[in-house]
Scaffold this motif. Structure first.
Motif: not given
Length: 124
Positions: A35-40, A85-98, A119-120
């Protein structure tokens, strides 16, 4: 020892594209869903995308559906997140998880192994 390492995050303009990679080692990778998660800043970690162990099933958060694509290469033990089509609201740290289960979940607590994040930043 299990290692999960994300890469590919950077500063990008709104409307642009980015591909994140998540390389793993020490896992029996083909038996794990990913999975991919993100945290702004100031927000809780949220689910972004999921791919089953075989790559057959994928699920997305509504906020990214149609713009992001998750995929995996079991031979390389790597999972990817193509973001368009990235948006400003996609700004976050993106994490990968198993996750070692065939049951899909968006709950971060149900994932077994995590990377350190990448960081994105999307500028408008």
């Amino acid at each position: 020892q299990v290692q999960v390492v994300e890469s590919g995050g950077r500063l990008v303009q709104a409307g642009g594209s980015l591909r994140l990679s998540c390389a793993t080692s020490g896992l029996n990778f083909s038996r794990y869903a990913m999975g991919w998660f993100r945290q702004a800043p100031g927000k809780e970690r949220e689910f972004v995308a999921y791919v089953s162990w075989s790559g057959t099933y994928t699920y997305y958060a509504d906020s990214v559906k149609g713009r992001f694509t998750i995929s995996r290469d079991n031979a390389k033990e790597t999972v990817y997140l193509q973001m368009n089509s990235l948006k400003s609201e996609d700004t976050a740290v993106y994490y990968c998880a198993a996750r070692m289960s065939v049951v899909f979940t968006t709950s971060s607590s149900q994932y077994n192994y995590w990377g350190q994040g990448t960081q994105v930043t999307v500028s408008s």
